[in-house]
Design an enzyme around this catalytic site. Sequence first.
Site, PDB file in Angstrom:
ATOM      1  CD  GLN A   1      -6.387  -0.370  -1.941  1.00  0.00           C
ATOM      2  OE1 GLN A   1      -6.580   0.325  -2.928  1.00  0.00           O
ATOM      3  NE2 GLN A   1      -7.294  -0.552  -1.019  1.00  0.00           N
ATOM      4  CG  PHE A   2      -3.619   1.965   4.197  1.00  0.00           C
ATOM      5  CD1 PHE A   2      -3.895   1.373   5.423  1.00  0.00           C
ATOM      6  CD2 PHE A   2      -4.548   2.845   3.661  1.00  0.00           C
ATOM      7  CE1 PHE A   2      -5.066   1.652   6.097  1.00  0.00           C
ATOM      8  CE2 PHE A   2      -5.712   3.132   4.321  1.00  0.00           C
ATOM      9  CZ  PHE A   2      -5.983   2.531   5.546  1.00  0.00           C
ATOM     10  CB  THR A   3      -6.794  -1.686   2.678  1.00  0.00           C
ATOM     11  OG1 THR A   3      -6.906  -1.677   1.251  1.00  0.00           O
ATOM     12  CG2 THR A   3      -7.351  -0.388   3.256  1.00  0.00           C
TER      13      THR A   3
END
Length: 155
Positions: free
Chosen positions: A88-90
């Site tokens: 989950q890079f966000t």
Amino acid sequence: MRAVIQRVKRAKVTVMDDPAGEPVVAGEIGAGLCVLLGVTHSDGPAQIEKIARKIAQLKLLRSPAGVDDPGERVGAEEVNAPVLIISQFTLYADVRKGKKPGWSHAAPGDVAEPIFDAVVQAVRDRGLHVETGRFGAMMDVELVNDGPFTIIAEA
């Protein structure tokens, strides 16, 4: 490294991978932990070990008798609970200025993917069953949060 660790009754991640456009289940668990994992530029072996230990040992789960008293909660390692880990890079969005999130704090895919894989392996090395999403894919995540019980851990 940043992880959102959720106690779940069940969780599933699907990807649109089939040539016919049908969703394919990439990972699915029953009662256990669903972890959204973000990687930043400075993450390395120390952060991998620390976050794997947190995922495995934090006393977040109900006791084997189903009791949710803080004194009786157990870690995933203690009850061999499954874990679903999703990239989950966000989690590293920077929203301090303007209307659009910035992504400069998130490690690029070629840096983040091997670190993500190492975290997954480190949790597996602790004897836990780990399912994953698919790194870099558009995913649908479904879960039933038990509690709700959600912890943010940094390493």
